[in-house]
Design an enzyme around this catalytic site. Structure first.
Site, PDB file in Angstrom:
ATOM      1  N   HIS A  91     -21.117  12.156  34.891  1.00 33.69           N
ATOM      2  CA  HIS A  91     -21.161  11.010  35.930  1.00 33.69           C
ATOM      3  C   HIS A  91     -20.292   9.806  35.144  1.00 33.69           C
ATOM      4  CE1 HIS A  91     -22.354   7.493  38.011  1.00 33.69           C
ATOM      5  NE2 HIS A  91     -22.899   8.231  38.943  1.00 33.69           N
ATOM      6  N   ARG A 100     -19.290  -0.088  40.948  1.00 26.83           N
ATOM      7  CA  ARG A 100     -17.855  -0.182  41.153  1.00 26.83           C
ATOM      8  C   ARG A 100     -17.606  -0.252  42.971  1.00 26.83           C
ATOM      9  NH1 ARG A 100     -16.427   5.571  39.813  1.00 26.83           N
ATOM     10  NH2 ARG A 100     -18.708   5.683  39.340  1.00 26.83           N
TER      11      ARG A 100
END
Ligand SMILES: Cc1cc2nc3c(=O)[nH]c(=O)nc-3n(C[C@H](O)[C@H](O)[C@H](O)COP(=O)(O)OP(=O)(O)OC[C@H]3O[C@@H](n4cnc5c(N)ncnc54)[C@H](O)[C@@H]3O)c2cc1C
Ligand code: SF4
Ligand code: SF4
Ligand code: FES
Lengths: 549, 256, 292
Positions: free
Chosen positions: A325, A345
């Site tokens: 990740h 994000r």
């Protein structure tokens, strides 16, 4: 160490640069890469393609499969007990043995009992406490296509594409068509999913899904599911032995799996379980720290089930692909490796380097994004931490600037709380991230009922392979441990009914395995399974005396 | 590096150890040479395997923490508490109802709560533990479920409670009752489950299964995306997620 | 008018109909009860041990939380809670060091200054709303209905916390008159109903309840009105079978009837001894009314 609002002075200097560039970065996002650039980046920097990081498996049904050294080491390792171990005194005689008390194991046990097995003839053996598992740690959610404009077929497409079409279609079919039944079952068990007033689920989008089908229970989806399952298993009087990992499977004279050798971690006494069927649900492998990566996984995620099953002759698949990740926490140390959700994000936070410069489009595919972070650090543009690892900044305050003050607190409460605990205010300061080892995409091959290639042996959950192909989508693994845990539990219960109790227990398959290893020219003193990683201090170990006490 | 190598003294079960600053209690214990078997689970604040009791020299109180989530401090005198026995009556959720006295019937000891709030002060998750016990006592299942939701069953509260209450078991039953009986079942899900029984949806799936890999890829590329609920525009994180290429395409497994 | 409200467990578990009726009646009087956002059980019984700080903590915590909200007065429906809270408060206020001890035992979490007080709802009605205002709100006077007010212990004893004259209380008497009812009285009005002996000496409770209801009947009462949920339980359950049982009302229910509120709002169904017949007899509820 002196900390200024959570960060040491050296890191503060870099933060000042991030703040300086922030106004000019707002509204100006680094361009996305072309496929060619992505390919180059992946080949150059993704851990899966790193030269020399892997080696092929040299023997057994999966000879040739490329594995990270850390994993290959465990396949090329000696068993913890010798094949001549005395197996005559059976400690537990059961119909069904389940190895692993995480999500998949608990679901399997419950459904085996629903399918008619006497609970006292079922045994869950687990390494740590019942429920100490990756399942408990899942935050984001679980997928199921249950709204009118969604369908199992749509879910199927998403999962297949997410897995780059390497998935086994029959497993994906089972996954998506059972999904609504699983959520329905959870509803009946009282899992507290987020719902609106009519009772419909609040659905979120997830990486790679074309519909919003992520069911969640605040930020504690896995915890909520796991504790309800554990409670249900307790109420059904299903026996559990904790701190007793399986260290070897047992076979009968036909080579069918017939139980396991457990070891009590506290007394180190071994314990023979004879069973008509065995389900392996030992979860993932993050704690092998492939290529020294930190991990999101729990303490016991050490690939034990893969090793045990391979020694018994089961086939494996897709273990060359590991999911990293991109945004694991890199600072502070006590958060290292913990998951920072992609949503940060998604809501506008840009990754920036030590000079406060953007270097990658924030929403590249996970593998590409992770590779870009790694490249930046290898170019010396990462931010070093006092505990040795590097990371890049994720400019979290941008979220509030873009969406208005208070957004972080309301939309990312768990993240906010986690950082606040360690004195960092992510509404004011950027947070440091680095890729983290997250998920074992592949595993033991099974059919849709969880049956492996070895009679008497079933597998479910993260330890099984094929359903996600080379890349799992978020929300499909909480689902898969339920779907295949249930299927394996029922199938094993049916299998048990047709079986007599195995007469002779043996570890001959282990002797054979050792022979294969020798034939392949492997000489080693390493042992496997690993059971627990070792984090003891070097300084302490230097003076360690291995004395009998 | 001088500050980073700064050492502090921690007292673990009565013995002094020098450990570097900046470690979690868990890491400090391991640094000192202990291999944890009990006392560690998720290592991320989710499982409750690592409850720790400690004292500081400047305060008479006992403090509590999760070893994996708390920094070790100079002079800390600590012990891990890996297990709090909880034995509670079994129940069949399907046979009980969510009545105001259901929780009290299953856990009569909650009536003994003296409202000292020790549990709340001890909870490393910062939950209003007493308030959820009190809500349970008066049959407010919803409140008990909401307030106890973030409980990771570490058991610290139960080890400190003068009334011997099994807080986290109470909270768990409250939440299961709430999830099962108090919130309505999802109508959409019920419809989908019924629809699955008709077999139509499975036929669609089978049609996809019958496609060649190229056809399936084409269908995948043509997917339409649901718009995000708030701003009615496609949520880019979703669409950009998938890599346009196959990792397997350009570097295949090596044959030996 | 807004008043902070401490419900107590009994009200929420076994006397919900009393609360329902109270809320309806107070709405009709333009009073809003604001339930404390988080509250704990009062402890049920006041501890007579001076230095058992832990036992005093539960009630004192409620006063501290009340003050955290910037208020100094709260009301309760439950006689037991009223009594416990009032006694603890009196105990604490007697000596400042007691409050200090409690505050510091709480780990500095409580900061009570001894200025808060608890009002029984009957006090609130009598002293803040006033019987005249109540009388003015009556739409359907309880004409012709003879009622025996029963006080029990917790409103009146010990005398330091009594909300009325411990020997000759009047509050229910006056309230019933304001509602237009006829009142029957007698010496057993303030006798204990047997209270928690219901769990171990049921016969004692049965005897006491029988004596009181006999007295009420002899004096012409057709119904009994009270305030305490525990008394209510005992009277409603243990009248024996010698006579037709007397219906047992909460004063809030009779207020609701007199105010002409919908019978469904008043929790009339949750009683063992049916309430409707006597109300129908006096035409105090519409013919054919259903209460569940
Ligand atoms: C931080 C994090 C976040 C995640 N978020 C999501 C998400 O949002 N959505 C989603 O779908 N998935 C998510 N996942 C993935 C998902 O949680 C796991 O893949 C899934 O729960 C695995 O379930 P399991 O039962 O197979 O394994 P686990 O739950 O890990 O259980 C395995 C059990 O087996 C035990 N065990 C191991 N070895 C042995 C042995 N030798 N003998 C006996 N017992 C043994 C372990 O101790 C453990 O209890 C996340 C994972 C992590 C780590
Ligand atoms: S510690 Fe026990 S007695 Fe004290 S408030 Fe909590 S539950 Fe009540
Ligand atoms: S409520 Fe109790 S068991 Fe739950 S997290 Fe808090 S202290 Fe731990
Ligand atoms: S190890 Fe799981 S909460 Fe600390």
């Amino acid at each position: 160490m002196e900390l200024i609002d959570g960060y040491p002075a050296a890191m503060r200097e870099s933060i000042a640069l991030v703040e300086q560039t922030r106004p000019t970065r707002l509204g100006r996002t680094f361009p996305a890469m072309t496929p060619e650039q992505r390919r180059e980046l992946l080949l150059g920097h993704h851990p899966d393609y790193k030269d020399g990081a892997k080696r092929p498996l040299l023997f057994g049904p999966n000879k040739g499969m490329l594995l990270n050294h850390e994993l290959a080491d465990l396949f090329e390792a000696r068993p913890l007990v010798s094949a001549s171990l005395d197996l005559n005194d059976v400690d537990s005689d059961v119909d069904l043995l389940i190895i692993g008390g995480g999500g998949a194991g608990t679901v399997a046990a419950i459904w085996a009992v629903q399918a008619g097995l006497d609970p006292s003839r079922v045994l869950i053996a687990t390494k740590l406490r019942h429920g100490d598992s990756n399942s408990t740690m899942a935050q984001g959610g679980i997928q199921s296509a249950d709204r009118p404009h969604d369908s199992p077929a749509q879910h199927f497409l998403d999962a297949m594409g997410g897995g780059h079409f390497t998935n086994r279609p029959e497993l994906v079919e089972a996954l998506v068509s059972d999904a609504p039944l699983i959520i329905h079952w959870h509803e009946q068990l009282g899992v507290m999913y987020d719902k609106d007033e009519q009772g419909n689920f609040v659905m979120h989008p997830g990486g790679g899904t074309s519909r919003n089908r992520m069911h969640s229970a605040r930020d504690y989806t896995g915890l909520e599911i796991m504790r309800v399952l554990r409670d249900e298993a307790r109420n059904l009087h299903i026996p559990v032995v904790e701190f007793s990992p399986a260290i070897e499977l047992l076979c009968d004279e036909r080579g069918h799996v017939a139980g396991a050798v457990l070891v009590n971690l506290e007394t180190k006494r071994y314990h023979i379980v004879r069973a008509k069927a065995t389900i392996v649900t030992t979860g993932g492998l993050g704690r092998l720290h492939m290529q020294q990566y930190p991990t999101t996984n729990h303490y016991g995620a050490t690939a034990d089930g893969l090793i045990l099953a391979y020694r018994a002759g089961a086939e494996l698949v897709d273990l060359d692909a590991i999911q990293y990740h991109p945004t694991g926490a890199a600072f502070p140390a006590q958060m290292a490796g913990l998951l920072i959700t992609e949503k940060v994000r998604g809501m506008g936070a840009q990754p920036v380097n030590c000079k406060g410069e953007q270097f990658v489009y924030p929403l590249e595919p996970r593998d590409v994004e992770a590779s870009a972070f790694i490249r930046e650090c290898s170019l010396g543009l990462g931010i070093p931490t006092p505990h040795g690892i590097q990371g890049v900044w994720l400019d979290a305050p941008m979220v509030d600037i873009i969406h208005g003050p208070g957004t972080i607190r309301s939309a990312l409460p768990a993240m906010f709380r986690m950082y606040t605990r360690f004195g960092i205010d992510m509404t004011r300061d950027p947070i440091l991230v680095f890729p983290t080892l997250h998920y074992q995409n592949g595993g033991i091959i099974t059919n849709p009922d969880g049956a492996t290639t070895v009679p008497g042996l079933y597998a479910a959950g993260e330890v099984m392979g094929g359903v996600h192909g080379k890349n799992r989508l978020m929300g499909n693994s909480l689902l898969d441990f339920n779907v295949f845990g249930r299927r394996a539990g029922i199938a094993a219960a049916n299998y048990v009914r047709e079986q007599a109790q195995p007469t002779r227990l043996s570890l001959e398959h282990v002797a054979t395995y050792e022979r294969h290893m020798r034939d392949a020219g492997i000489k080693t003193t390493r042992t496997a399974p690993r059971i627990l990683p070792d984090y003891r201090g070097k300084e302490a170990l230097e003076r360690y005396l291995d004395i009998p006490l | 590096m001088s500050e980073q190598t700064g050492m502090i003294t921690m007292q673990l079960m009565g013995k002094n150890y020098q450990v570097p600053t900046g470690l979690t209690i868990m890491a400090a214990i391991e640094y000192a040479g202990y291999k944890l078997v009990r006392g560690a689970g998720c290592r991320g604040g989710f499982c409750g395997a690592c409850p720790t009791l400690y004292r500081r020299s400047d305060n008479h109180r006992i403090f509590t923490a999760l070893a994996c989530q708390t920094l070790v401090e100079d002079g800390m005198c600590l012990v891990q508490m890996p297990f709090v026995p909880v034995v509670s009556r079994r129940y069949d959720l399907h046979q009980i109802a969510a009545k105001p006295n259901t929780l009290l019937q299953h856990f009569p000891e909650i009536a003994g709560c003296v409202a000292c709030n020790t549990c709340t002060r001890a909870c490393p998750q910062g939950l209003q533990v007493m308030d959820y016990v009190q809500a349970s006592l008066r049959g407010d299942i919803e409140r008990a479920a909401m307030l106890s939701f973030d409980c990771i069953a570490c058991g610290i509260c139960s080890s400190r409670c003068p009334a011997d209450i099994k807080h986290y078991a109470v909270g768990l039953l409250a939440r299961r009752l709430y999830g099962k009986y108090v919130t309505p079942d999802s109508p959409q899900l019920a419809a989908r489950v019924a629809e699955l029984q008709t077999g139509n949806l499975i036929a669609d799936l089978n049609a996809l299964m019958a496609l060649s890999q190229e056809e399936l890829r084409a269908r995948y590329e043509q997917r339409t995306f649901e718009t995000s609920e708030e701003n009615k525009e496609p949520f880019s994180a979703i669409q950009h997620y998938n890599s346009p290429m196959d990792p397997v395409d350009y570097k295949d497994e090596i044959e030996v | 008018m807004q008043v902070a409200y401490y419900p107590g467990c009994t009200i929420k578990v076994s006397a919900q109909h009393h609360e329902r009726a109270a809320l309806a009646v107070l709405r009709a009087l333009n009073i809003e009860l604001c339930e404390l956002p988080e509250w704990n059980c009062c402890g049920v019984l006041h501890s007579l041990t001076d230095d058992n700080l832990i036992r005093h903590m539960a009630p004192i915590r409620m006063f501290a939380r009340l003050e955290e909200q910037g208020a100094h007065e709260m009301t309760t429906l439950c006689d037991m809670c009223f009594n416990t809270l009032a006694q603890a408060n009196t105990w604490a206020k007697e000596r400042p060091e007691r409050i200090r001890a409690i505050n510091s035992t709480s780990g500095g979490e409580l900061d009570y200054d001894g200025r808060a007080q608890i009002l029984h709802l009957l006090q609130l009605l009598r002293d803040r709303v006033g019987l005249a205002a109540i009388k003015a709100r009556v739409r359907r006077p309880l004409r012709g209905l003879t009622i025996y007010p029963y006080y029990g212990c917790k409103l009146l004893r010990p005398s330091e916390v009594a909300m009325d004259d411990p020997e000759t209380p009047r509050v229910l008497h006056d309230l019933m008159l304001a509602l237009g009812a006829t009142v029957a009285e007698g010496p057993l009005q303030t006798q204990c109903c047997g209270s928690y002996h219901v769990v171990d000496r049921e016969q004692l409770v049965t005897n006491r309840v029988a004596a009181t209801t006999d007295e009420a009947r002899e004096r012409g009462a057709e119904a009994l009105v009270l305030s305490c949920p525990l008394c209510h339980y005992n009277f409603d359950s243990f009248q024996g079978s010698n006579h037709a049982a007397l219906p047992i009302f909460y004063y809030t229910q009779l207020m609701g009837i007199a105010f002409g509120l919908e019978p469904e709002e008043l929790g009339l169904d949750a009683h063992r001894v049916a309430l409707l017949p006597v109300l129908l007899e006096h035409e105090l509820v519409p013919e054919g009314v259903q209460v569940n």
